[in-house]
Write an enzyme that holds these catalytic residues in place. Sequence first.
Site, PDB file in Angstrom:
ATOM      1  N   ASP A 158      -0.041  12.151  -0.952  1.00  0.00           N
ATOM      2  CA  ASP A 158       1.463  11.806  -0.202  1.00  0.00           C
ATOM      3  C   ASP A 158       0.880  10.009   0.208  1.00  0.00           C
ATOM      4  O   ASP A 158      -0.309  10.224  -0.369  1.00  0.00           O
ATOM      5  CB  ASP A 158       1.504  12.682   1.402  1.00  0.00           C
ATOM      6  CG  ASP A 158       2.267  12.028   2.805  1.00  0.00           C
ATOM      7  OD1 ASP A 158       2.822  11.738   2.453  1.00  0.00           O
ATOM      8  OD2 ASP A 158       1.395  12.581   3.319  1.00  0.00           O
ATOM      9  N   LEU A 159       1.300  10.231   1.417  1.00  0.00           N
ATOM     10  CA  LEU A 159       0.771   8.513   1.045  1.00  0.00           C
ATOM     11  C   LEU A 159       0.672   8.091   2.783  1.00  0.00           C
ATOM     12  O   LEU A 159      -0.700   8.283   2.778  1.00  0.00           O
ATOM     13  CB  LEU A 159       2.143   6.999   1.031  1.00  0.00           C
ATOM     14  CG  LEU A 159       2.416   6.889  -0.773  1.00  0.00           C
ATOM     15  CD1 LEU A 159       3.245   5.889  -1.044  1.00  0.00           C
ATOM     16  CD2 LEU A 159       0.887   6.045  -1.160  1.00  0.00           C
ATOM     17  N   ASP A 160       0.996   8.146   3.765  1.00  0.00           N
ATOM     18  CA  ASP A 160       0.788   7.384   5.118  1.00  0.00           C
ATOM     19  C   ASP A 160       0.387   8.747   5.555  1.00  0.00           C
ATOM     20  O   ASP A 160      -0.150   9.985   5.863  1.00  0.00           O
ATOM     21  CB  ASP A 160       1.975   7.577   5.778  1.00  0.00           C
ATOM     22  CG  ASP A 160       3.325   6.661   5.264  1.00  0.00           C
ATOM     23  OD1 ASP A 160       2.566   5.627   5.033  1.00  0.00           O
ATOM     24  OD2 ASP A 160       4.759   6.943   6.469  1.00  0.00           O
TER      25      ASP A 160
ATOM     26  N   SER B 203       6.550  10.837  -0.954  1.00  0.00           N
ATOM     27  CA  SER B 203       6.332  10.461   0.395  1.00  0.00           C
ATOM     28  C   SER B 203       7.971  10.481   0.748  1.00  0.00           C
ATOM     29  O   SER B 203       8.651  10.205   0.074  1.00  0.00           O
ATOM     30  CB  SER B 203       5.634   9.019  -0.067  1.00  0.00           C
ATOM     31  OG  SER B 203       5.842   8.416   1.599  1.00  0.00           O
TER      32      SER B 203
ATOM     33  N   LYS C 274       9.764  17.470   0.095  1.00  0.00           N
ATOM     34  CA  LYS C 274       9.169  17.926  -1.319  1.00  0.00           C
ATOM     35  C   LYS C 274       9.535  18.077  -2.301  1.00  0.00           C
ATOM     36  O   LYS C 274       9.157  17.302  -3.399  1.00  0.00           O
ATOM     37  CB  LYS C 274       7.452  17.213  -0.582  1.00  0.00           C
ATOM     38  CG  LYS C 274       7.170  16.430   0.794  1.00  0.00           C
ATOM     39  CD  LYS C 274       6.557  15.182  -0.091  1.00  0.00           C
ATOM     40  CE  LYS C 274       6.409  14.186   0.955  1.00  0.00           C
ATOM     41  NZ  LYS C 274       4.851  14.103   1.550  1.00  0.00           N
TER      42      LYS C 274
END
Length: 204
Positions: free
Chosen positions: A37-39, A100, A139
């Site tokens: 994931d990014l954030d 993401s 997701k």
Amino acid sequence: VEATHACWFRNSPCHPLSIIGNHTMNKSNRPKLVVFDLDFTVWYPEMYELEGAPFKKCSRTGRVTDRDNEEVQIFDDMHEIFKALHTSDEFENTKVAVASSTTYPEWARECMRLLHVQDIDVALETVIHYRQAIYPRNKKVHFNELREASGIDFKDMLFFDNERYNIREVGELGVTCVYCPDGMSMEHWERGLDAFHQMSPQND
């Protein structure tokens, strides 16, 4: 740190795996696809907390900031993790992806272009092979897209995310997942490699 692969592991020992120069597990024990994931997993703050584009990078310091001068930063340990994935022989058969659900995908892509991995000084986007799964969807949708794009089975994937519901849902697909509520750290990385090794079919 929790890991799941259709089941949950709690309070299991964290083996002292080294991401570079460790030979306790060979290449066949490594995941074929590592997904982040990014954030608040790879970087902080989250995209929705920023004022947004245009982002700029200081040529002197390398700082990446939004239009309100808020800095976007990669979690410290992620630099070493990305370096290992990009340069270590251990991971030469491992691809890297992101998944993401940000509602600001263009901001995320711009940050991946501007942020650099320390020591190897390459853009973050350079070390990520699959960058298409950046949009506001479940997701599971992201992972089905990644499986189709990569040809890699869910059982050969390792996923890190700071949201428990994402861990639970992606785990139902048979992906080895690690919950990292405070962002990625070396402990989460090592636990993920260990969990993947434990859950691999060859170790059943």
